[in-house]
Structure formats: structure tokens, C-alpha cells
Design an enzyme around this catalytic site. Structure first.
Site, short mmCIF file in Angstrom:
data_model
loop_
_atom_site.label_atom_id
_atom_site.label_comp_id
_atom_site.label_asym_id
_atom_site.label_seq_id
_atom_site.Cartn_x
_atom_site.Cartn_y
_atom_site.Cartn_z
CD1 TRP A 92 4.88 52.07 26.92
CD2 TRP A 92 4.81 53.78 28.36
NE1 TRP A 92 5.34 51.61 28.13
CE2 TRP A 92 5.31 52.64 29.03
CE3 TRP A 92 4.69 54.97 29.08
CZ2 TRP A 92 5.68 52.65 30.37
CZ3 TRP A 92 5.06 54.99 30.43
CH2 TRP A 92 5.55 53.84 31.05
CE LYS A 94 5.29 48.60 17.30
NZ LYS A 94 4.69 49.55 18.20
CB ALA A 109 4.48 52.62 22.45
CD GLU A 124 19.85 55.85 23.48
OE1 GLU A 124 19.91 55.74 24.72
OE2 GLU A 124 20.70 56.43 22.81
CB CYS A 129 15.27 55.10 30.22
SG CYS A 129 15.57 56.62 29.32
CD GLU A 186 13.93 50.68 33.51
OE1 GLU A 186 13.69 49.66 32.83
OE2 GLU A 186 14.23 51.77 33.01
P1 NAP Z 1 9.00 47.82 25.38
O1 NAP Z 1 8.00 46.88 25.92
O2 NAP Z 1 10.35 47.30 25.05
O3 NAP Z 1 8.31 48.53 24.12
C1 NAP Z 1 8.96 49.46 23.36
C2 NAP Z 1 8.55 49.33 21.91
O4 NAP Z 1 8.88 48.03 21.46
C3 NAP Z 1 7.07 49.53 21.67
O5 NAP Z 1 6.89 50.21 20.44
C4 NAP Z 1 6.56 48.10 21.54
O6 NAP Z 1 5.42 47.97 20.72
C5 NAP Z 1 7.74 47.45 20.86
N1 NAP Z 1 7.76 45.99 20.98
C6 NAP Z 1 7.10 45.20 21.84
N2 NAP Z 1 7.36 43.91 21.58
C7 NAP Z 1 8.22 43.88 20.54
C8 NAP Z 1 8.85 42.84 19.81
N3 NAP Z 1 8.70 41.57 20.11
N4 NAP Z 1 9.68 43.19 18.79
C9 NAP Z 1 9.86 44.48 18.48
N5 NAP Z 1 9.27 45.51 19.11
C10 NAP Z 1 8.47 45.22 20.15
O7 NAP Z 1 9.29 49.01 26.39
P2 NAP Z 1 8.24 49.92 27.13
O8 NAP Z 1 7.74 49.18 28.30
O9 NAP Z 1 7.27 50.48 26.18
O10 NAP Z 1 9.19 51.13 27.59
C11 NAP Z 1 9.85 51.15 28.78
C12 NAP Z 1 11.31 50.77 28.62
O11 NAP Z 1 11.95 51.66 27.72
C13 NAP Z 1 12.05 50.91 29.92
O12 NAP Z 1 12.90 49.81 30.11
C14 NAP Z 1 12.86 52.19 29.73
O13 NAP Z 1 14.00 52.26 30.53
C15 NAP Z 1 13.17 52.13 28.27
N6 NAP Z 1 13.49 53.47 27.76
C16 NAP Z 1 14.79 53.73 27.41
C17 NAP Z 1 15.13 54.99 26.95
C18 NAP Z 1 16.54 55.29 26.57
O14 NAP Z 1 16.76 56.31 25.91
N7 NAP Z 1 17.53 54.50 26.93
C19 NAP Z 1 14.16 55.98 26.82
C20 NAP Z 1 12.84 55.68 27.18
C21 NAP Z 1 12.53 54.41 27.63
P3 NAP Z 1 3.94 47.83 21.32
O15 NAP Z 1 3.70 49.06 22.11
O16 NAP Z 1 3.10 47.73 20.10
O17 NAP Z 1 3.93 46.61 22.16
#
Ligand code: NAP
Length: 481
Positions: free
Chosen positions: A152, A176, A178, A251, A285, A382
Site C-alpha cells: 500500500w 494484485k 494491497a 522486494e 522500505c 523496521e
Molecule cells: P505485506 O503485509 O507483506 O503486504 C504486501 C502485499 O502482500 C499486499 O498486497 C497484501 O495483500 C499481500 N499479502 C498479505 N498476506 C499475504 C499472503 N499470505 N500471501 C500473499 N500475499 C499476501 O506488506 P505491507 O505491510 O503492505 O508493506 C510494507 C512492507 O513492504 C514493508 O516491510 C516494506 O519495507 C516493504 N516494501 C518493500 C519495498 C521494496 O522495494 N523492497 C517497497 C515498498 C515496501 P492485502 O493488502 O490484501 O493484505
């Protein structure tokens, strides 16, 4: 309701808008207002999107690279022509300031332009044969249908980094977004229609993350999984994808250090650390998670940095002059509070902010903590919020050891005016990305990605295309008369 033709509450599958009864409600984090809803789809609909992507792939891969590139360029233009409207949509569903949101739209657009240009440069090789009468040719082929899952915090850009690379290489994609920020993603369906992307090349599906991910990982038509999000979910997804030997790009999370050496230009270091820390309310991130300051400059840096943080204007992202919007939700605020509480209970001092903002909801004051030590939670975890912890170090070796003391390895930053030190430290930091005397480093022309538990693969640049390409070796024999 949002008054924009880009605001769509259905999924975009095979060039059609598809609705569903079961819905996910979406809030504006600045106001708490429900702004709309999207379908809560599962395996069945994901399989249909994958079928569409597979059918489209057979035609898309045959299109001359120059034509795929031209469609990517049009995508770039459409994003730029509607930068403000798309930025507004992004701010409403995600919270970041309109200025940052418009910056994100431009950043996303640049990936379409860059990868559109790269489409024509996906070259193969001719390798000198060790045998007479034989030739060795290496060709590059698109991997096939790509399953993408994104977070998101950058709802427009994270899809762009994947979709643009995939499309330029000749792949098709099922994306897909967020559940908290689906509208910047469904807007891609409107743009795809506008610019004439063939049906099935880009498909946007919203719904149950686990089910959608399982279908992507298990369906044999999907040949690659690309994910941006938390390390925890990334590991689960990569393991599932590996069971079916799919290509993966991950990522994931970071724990970025910003090292300020005594010899740094103080004002530049303050400015760089500010942008690295507070961009997107600390929800990136690559955000500074630990600011390591050398003893000789520590007090002066702390004072200037705290003063700059206290000046940041917090508000609804749509209000003029807002520099920091709300956090995405209340659990994000709770995590920030836990980090502050843990640090202060172990001796850290709050020198700016420190609590929920007077505006209520998930608004939080830009916060600075000093006298933070590696034993505190904030050193390992983090934060993903507007809290800057200042650590103290004495020597270069100590700073490098502290910076590398994490399972993450995404972005790192340091400030120095010593050229020898700049190279020494750059080479010793165990990170995929290092910025020297800068607080921001993302661009479509450079490879973005991490080492260690921050992930696999690179996005952007010529290296980013490789993640969407298979290398084929062809041996031609019997060439002598
Ligand atoms: P997240 O909880 O891992 O969610 C990311 C995506 O994964 C969302 O679309 C979420 O869907 C989906 N998801 C949730 N549960 C899942 C499952 N069991 N299987 C498959 N997909 C699933 O992460 P977030 O809290 O949204 O984002 C923050 C994280 O992203 C931080 O750790 C940040 O550092 C990292 N990030 C990394 C980068 C990079 O380029 N390295 C860039 C941006 C962010 P739903 O929304 O439907 O739950």
C-alpha cells in the site's frame, strides 16, 4: 465517491470490468471516510485472469519490440497527462501529501518510458563455437505470465516497476494490489484501455491475498512471481513459488542506516536524513531506520535535526503545504508507539514530537529520539513511521559494524567529505543500494533491490529487464558441406 474517471470499483480482467458481490471497503486514512469498495475475489477469478494473461501472452510476445515499446511510452504519457488527478486519487486512499503523490505518479511513469525504450535492447549473443561446423546462438525470451503482489505504501509505483518491465520483455501480468489501496491499481485498467494495450496483457485483481497468491504460485501458466512487501510474507510466497520452480523477484523490508561522519557537511546531512526519514511519513522500505552519528558532531546534528523535524507540517495530504500525512492505519501508529516506549524505557530521550498528533486518527508527530542504543527494539525492527532514532559511534569501523548488524540489506546512506572514506565505507556496507551524501536514491535508470533478507532480484535499469527474461541456448550443427 471520488469524482474521477480513473476511480473504478471493479477489477480489470481480460480488458473488461468485472464486479462482485463480496466487497472490500476502502478508507481515506486522513478522514476515516469509506471512499469505495472493490471485489473480494479468490482463486476462481484469479485463474480466469491467468487464463486471459496466457492467451494474451501468445500474441503479445510476437509483437515487435518497437511496438511494445511504443505502447509503454503511451502509458508513460497517459500517466503524466493525468498526474494530478491520479495523484489526488493516491492521496485519498493512501494519505501521503499530494506533492509526494504526484511525484510518485511521475516516478511510476518513468518506468514505462524507460522499459519501453529498453524493449528494443533485449539482445542475445553469438558465442564462438568450440566445434567446426557448429554455431552457438543465445536468444532472450519473455518468461511468460507474471503474478504480481504489491503493498500500500507506493500503490502506483510498485505496480509500474513490475508491469513496465514485464510488458517491455513481452510478458503479460496479473497484478494484485494491497487491499488498503486498490484504486491506484484499478486506475491502470482505465489507462490500459485509453492507450490501447491489448486485452489480457494487464489484469488487475483485488481480493483475498492468500487465495490469490496460492493460485498464482500453483497455476502452471504463471511462470514468475514478483512481490513487494514484508519479508515475512515474501518468504512464504517465495517458498510456495519454489515448490513449482517459478522465477521469483522479492522486494522486501529494510532497516536502513544513515551514517553521519564528523567530516560531513552538517546542513547537507540534516537535509538528507530528513528526506530519507520523513518521506511518506516514514513508510518506505528505504526510509532511514537508524541514524548513526559520530560523537564529534552528535550534539550539533541532534539539535538541527530535531528543529527541522519539529517544523514539518502535518495534515491531510490534500491540504496546501502538508508535508506529512497520516499513517496508513491505527496498527501502524501502535507499532510506532511501541518503538518509542521501548526506547525511552531503556534510556532514550525524545527531542522532537513523541506522540499522536493533535489532529487525531493516525496522524503522528514527526519524532526524534536521542541516546538510542542497539539493544532497543527500534534498532532491529523496521519502524515504518516518522520516528528517527539517533545512535552514537566513535570510529568508522564501529559505524560499519553497527550498520551491517541487521538481517536486512536494502538501502543505506552516509555523509562524509572524505573521498577515501566514501569508497571504503561504500564497499563494506552489506546493502543492495548505497547513497553517499544523498538522502534519496530511487530512479528508473538504476537497479533497485536488496541483499540478505531484503530480497532477490532488481527493479529498474537494464538489470530489471533480466528478471523477466529467460536465456535460451541454441546449437546449430551440420553446417559444413
Ligand atoms: P505485506 O503485509 O507483506 O503486504 C504486501 C502485499 O502482500 C499486499 O498486497 C497484501 O495483500 C499481500 N499479502 C498479505 N498476506 C499475504 C499472503 N499470505 N500471501 C500473499 N500475499 C499476501 O506488506 P505491507 O505491510 O503492505 O508493506 C510494507 C512492507 O513492504 C514493508 O516491510 C516494506 O519495507 C516493504 N516494501 C518493500 C519495498 C521494496 O522495494 N523492497 C517497497 C515498498 C515496501 P492485502 O493488502 O490484501 O493484505
Amino acid at each position: 465517491m471520488i469524482d474521477s474517471r480513473f476511480f473504478r470499483e471493479d477489477c480489470y480482467i481480460n480488458g473488461l470490468w468485472v464486479g462482485g458481490q463480496d466487497r472490500i471497503k476502502v478508507n481515506n486514512p486522513a478522514t476515516g471516510e469509506v471512499i469505495g469498495s472493490v471485489p473480494k475475489f479468490g482463486r476462481k477469478e484469479t485463474a480466469a485472469a491467468i487464463d486471459a494473461a496466457q492467451e494474451a501472452f501468445l500474441l503479445w510476445r510476437e509483437k515487435p519490440a518497437v511496438e511494445r515499446g511504443e505502447l509503454c511510452r503511451r502509458f508513460y504519457q497517459a500517466l503524466m497527462d493525468n498526474q494530478k488527478e491520479l495523484g489526488r486519487l493516491l492521496t485519498i486512499e493512501m494519505g501521503k501529501s499530494l506533492k509526494e503523490a504526484m511525484g510518485e505518479v511521475a516516478y511510476a511513469a518513468n518506468f514505462f518510458r524507460w522499459f519501453g525504450e529498453e524493449a528494443r535492447r533485449i539482445y542475445g549473443d553469438v558465442i564462438p563455437s568450440p566445434w567446426a561446423g557448429k554455431r552457438i546462438i543465445v536468444t532472450k525470451e519473455p518468461v511468460g505470465v507474471v503474478g504480481s503482489i504489491t503493498p500500500w505504501n507506493f500503490p502506483t509505483a510498485m505496480i509500474a516497476r513490475k508491469a513496465a518491465a514485464a510488458m517491455s520483455a513481452g510478458c503479460t501480468i496479473v497484478a494484485k494490489p494491497a487491499s488498503q489501496t486498490p484504486f491506484s491499481a484499478t486506475a491502470y485498467g482505465v489507462i490500459a484501455d485509453d492507450v490501447g494495450i491489448p486485452k489480457g496483457v494487464i489484469n488487475i485483481i483485488t481480493g483475498k491475498a492468500g487465495e490469490i497468491a496460492d493460485e498464482m504460485c500453483e497455476n502452471p501458466k504463471v511462470r514468475k512471481i514478483t512481490f513487494t512487501g514484508s519479508t515475512e510474507i515474501g518468504k512464504q510466497l517465495a517458498s510456495k513459488a519454489m515448490l513449482h520452480m517459478k522465477r521469483v523477484s522479492m522486494e522486501l523490508g529494510g532497516n536502513a542506516p544513515v551514517i553521519i561522519f564528523d567530516d560531513a557537511d552538517l546542513d547537507r546531512a540534516v537535509e538528507g536524513a530528513m528526506i530519507s526519514k520523513y518521506r511518506n511519513s516514514g513508510q518506505t522500505c528505504v526510509c532511514a531506520n537508524r541514524i548513526l552519528v559520530q560523537a564529534g558532531i552528535y550534539d550539533r546534528f541532534a539539535e538541527k535535526f530535531a528543529a527541522a523535524a519539529a517544523k514539518l507540517k502535518v495534515g491531510d495530504g490534500l491540504e496546501d503545504g502538508t508535508e506529512q500525512g497520516p499513517l496508513i492505519d491505527d496498527s501502524a501508529v501502535t507499532k510506532v508507539e511501541q518503538h518509542i516506549e521501548d526506547a525511552t524505557s531503556k534510556g532514550a530521550k525524545v527531542i522532537a514530537g513523541g506522540k499522536r498528533h493533535a489532529r487525531g486518527r493516525s496522524f503522528f508527530e514527526p519524532t526524534v529520539l536521542r541516546d538510542v542504543t542497539p539493544s532497543m527494539l527500534i534498532a532491529r525492527d523496521e519502524t515504518f513511521g516518522p520516528v528517527a532514532p539517533l545512535f552514537k559511534f566513535e570510529t568508522e569501523e564501529e559505524a560499519i559494524a553497527m550498520a551491517n548488524d541487521t538481517e536486512y540489506g536494502l538501502a543505506s546512506y552516509f555523509f562524509t567529505s572524505d573521498l577515501g572514506r566514501a569508497f571504503r565505507v561504500m564497499e563494506k556496507l552489506e546493502y543492495g543500494m548505497v547513497a553517499i551524501n544523498e538522502g534519496i536514491l530511487s530512479t528508473e535508470v538504476a537497479p533497485f533491490g536488496g541483499v540478505k533478507e531484503s530480497g532477490l532480484g532488481r527493479e529498474g535499469s537494464k538489470y530489471g529487464v533480466e528478471d523477466y527474461i529467460n536465456t535460451k541456448y541454441a546449437l546449430f550443427g551440420g553446417l559444413t558441406k
